[in-house]
Design a protein around this motif. Sequence first.
Motif, mmCIF file in Angstrom:
data_model
loop_
_atom_site.group_PDB
_atom_site.id
_atom_site.type_symbol
_atom_site.label_atom_id
_atom_site.label_comp_id
_atom_site.label_asym_id
_atom_site.label_seq_id
_atom_site.Cartn_x
_atom_site.Cartn_y
_atom_site.Cartn_z
ATOM 1 N N PRO A 1 0.913 -1.193 -0.283
ATOM 2 C CA PRO A 1 0.049 0.067 0.118
ATOM 3 C C PRO A 1 0.808 1.229 -0.093
ATOM 4 C CG PRO A 1 -0.019 -0.940 2.252
ATOM 5 C CD PRO A 1 0.686 -2.040 1.216
ATOM 6 N N LEU A 2 0.473 2.390 -0.589
ATOM 7 C CA LEU A 2 1.123 3.570 -0.936
ATOM 8 C C LEU A 2 0.095 4.641 -0.986
ATOM 9 C CD1 LEU A 2 3.927 5.038 -1.609
ATOM 10 C CD2 LEU A 2 3.195 4.998 -4.146
ATOM 11 N N MET A 3 0.386 5.453 -0.083
ATOM 12 C CA MET A 3 -0.455 6.677 0.386
ATOM 13 C C MET A 3 -0.419 7.665 -0.625
ATOM 14 S SD MET A 3 -0.968 9.381 3.707
ATOM 15 C CE MET A 3 -1.596 8.076 4.704
ATOM 16 N N ILE A 4 -1.433 8.052 -1.447
ATOM 17 C CA ILE A 4 -1.385 8.902 -2.321
ATOM 18 C C ILE A 4 -2.216 10.149 -1.538
ATOM 19 C CG2 ILE A 4 -2.276 9.206 -4.547
ATOM 20 C CD1 ILE A 4 -0.243 7.135 -4.710
ATOM 21 N N ILE A 5 -1.638 11.328 -1.741
ATOM 22 C CA ILE A 5 -2.365 12.664 -1.356
ATOM 23 C C ILE A 5 -3.189 13.105 -2.406
ATOM 24 C CG2 ILE A 5 -2.137 14.635 -0.124
ATOM 25 C CD1 ILE A 5 -1.230 12.450 1.710
ATOM 26 N N ASP A 6 -4.481 13.156 -2.067
ATOM 27 C CA ASP A 6 -5.535 13.671 -3.270
ATOM 28 C C ASP A 6 -5.913 15.252 -2.877
ATOM 29 O OD1 ASP A 6 -6.007 11.181 -4.068
ATOM 30 O OD2 ASP A 6 -7.313 10.724 -2.557
ATOM 31 N N GLY A 7 -5.582 15.782 -1.568
ATOM 32 C CA GLY A 7 -5.842 17.155 -1.410
ATOM 33 C C GLY A 7 -5.786 17.401 -0.031
ATOM 34 N N TYR A 8 -6.558 18.384 0.332
ATOM 35 C CA TYR A 8 -6.669 18.833 1.922
ATOM 36 C C TYR A 8 -8.130 19.321 2.150
ATOM 37 C CZ TYR A 8 -1.711 18.615 0.717
ATOM 38 O OH TYR A 8 -0.663 18.206 0.270
ATOM 39 N N LYS A 9 -8.434 19.233 3.331
ATOM 40 C CA LYS A 9 -9.615 19.676 3.923
ATOM 41 C C LYS A 9 -9.629 20.377 5.235
ATOM 42 C CE LYS A 9 -10.302 15.001 5.645
ATOM 43 N NZ LYS A 9 -11.012 13.699 5.727
ATOM 44 N N ASN A 10 -10.679 21.067 5.519
ATOM 45 C CA ASN A 10 -10.548 21.833 6.816
ATOM 46 C C ASN A 10 -9.307 23.009 6.875
ATOM 47 O OD1 ASN A 10 -12.932 20.465 7.533
ATOM 48 N ND2 ASN A 10 -11.523 18.866 8.272
ATOM 49 N N GLU A 11 -8.917 23.401 5.708
ATOM 50 C CA GLU A 11 -7.751 24.114 5.850
ATOM 51 C C GLU A 11 -7.838 25.506 6.823
ATOM 52 O OE1 GLU A 11 -5.811 24.844 2.133
ATOM 53 O OE2 GLU A 11 -7.361 23.482 1.218
ATOM 54 N N GLU A 12 -9.085 26.108 7.060
ATOM 55 C CA GLU A 12 -9.118 27.363 7.769
ATOM 56 C C GLU A 12 -8.798 26.754 9.090
ATOM 57 O OE1 GLU A 12 -8.830 30.541 6.887
ATOM 58 O OE2 GLU A 12 -8.603 29.683 5.035
ATOM 59 N N ARG A 13 -9.653 25.778 9.503
ATOM 60 C CA ARG A 13 -9.409 25.008 10.861
ATOM 61 C C ARG A 13 -7.941 24.729 11.122
ATOM 62 N NH1 ARG A 13 -12.517 19.900 12.997
ATOM 63 N NH2 ARG A 13 -12.374 19.491 10.829
ATOM 64 N N LEU A 14 -7.364 24.258 10.340
ATOM 65 C CA LEU A 14 -5.965 23.881 10.437
ATOM 66 C C LEU A 14 -5.133 25.277 10.665
ATOM 67 C CD1 LEU A 14 -3.534 22.164 10.459
ATOM 68 C CD2 LEU A 14 -3.594 22.311 8.066
ATOM 69 N N LYS A 15 -5.378 26.249 9.968
ATOM 70 C CA LYS A 15 -4.611 27.489 10.149
ATOM 71 C C LYS A 15 -5.136 28.244 11.472
ATOM 72 C CE LYS A 15 -4.165 28.321 5.324
ATOM 73 N NZ LYS A 15 -4.733 29.175 4.191
ATOM 74 N N LYS A 16 -6.219 27.790 11.891
ATOM 75 C CA LYS A 16 -6.509 28.329 13.306
ATOM 76 C C LYS A 16 -5.741 27.798 14.265
ATOM 77 C CE LYS A 16 -10.767 29.500 15.948
ATOM 78 N NZ LYS A 16 -11.226 28.451 16.831
ATOM 79 N N LYS A 17 -5.673 26.461 14.267
ATOM 80 C CA LYS A 17 -5.087 25.531 15.319
ATOM 81 C C LYS A 17 -3.643 26.075 15.173
ATOM 82 C CE LYS A 17 -6.533 22.666 17.555
ATOM 83 N NZ LYS A 17 -7.038 22.945 18.827
#
Length: 198
Positions: free
Chosen positions: A145-161
């Motif tokens: 198994p190889l992890m493939i990154i498709d994109g990102y989510k909850n970016e505003e919450r990540l920046k807030k954290k």
Amino acid sequence: LVICQKSKIEDWLEHFKMHYSGILALDLTDKAELQMFLIEVSKKSRTVIGVINYELAFRRPELKKLEHFTLMLDESSLIQNENAKRSKFIMNLKPDNVVLLSGTPTGGKYEKLWGQMKLLGWKISKEMFYNQYVQYHYDDSNGFPLMIIDGYKNEERLKKKMREHGCHFLKTEEVFDLPEQIHQTIRVDTTKEYRKFR
């Protein structure tokens, strides 16, 4: 304790000597200066700064004994692989304060932030971090198994954290915005040899 790239050691030593009076700035790549640093730190009689490069830091187990110190990482993106020896060493240090400097903390890849955020005190597991902020899937086509990154989510919450854990997104006057990229397609006729090869 300042950990930086080898090419920046002299720059940091010069910076501290020029802008901070009454401190002792030592090059910890030199074993004699490392011993002096450890003695001065234990005495706590004055401010002492040690500068060392990433490749040598994890080869100095004496640094693990440091207590009540500030850790500063120049180009903190160099610890984004938490399985590397230097990253493991740095993650196991116990600083009171952490300063991370980077012009490119992730190179646009949020999944590489986890180690740096952990160092800043965010107690989130890697699995939870990925589930909350990274869209991914596994590809089994190569037999493992190889992890493939498709994109990102909850970016505003990540920046807030990130802000809650002390991240400051700064832009200096030396930084400039690059112009929009214009892609041009240039068609080239295929050669007889390439057609034969194909």
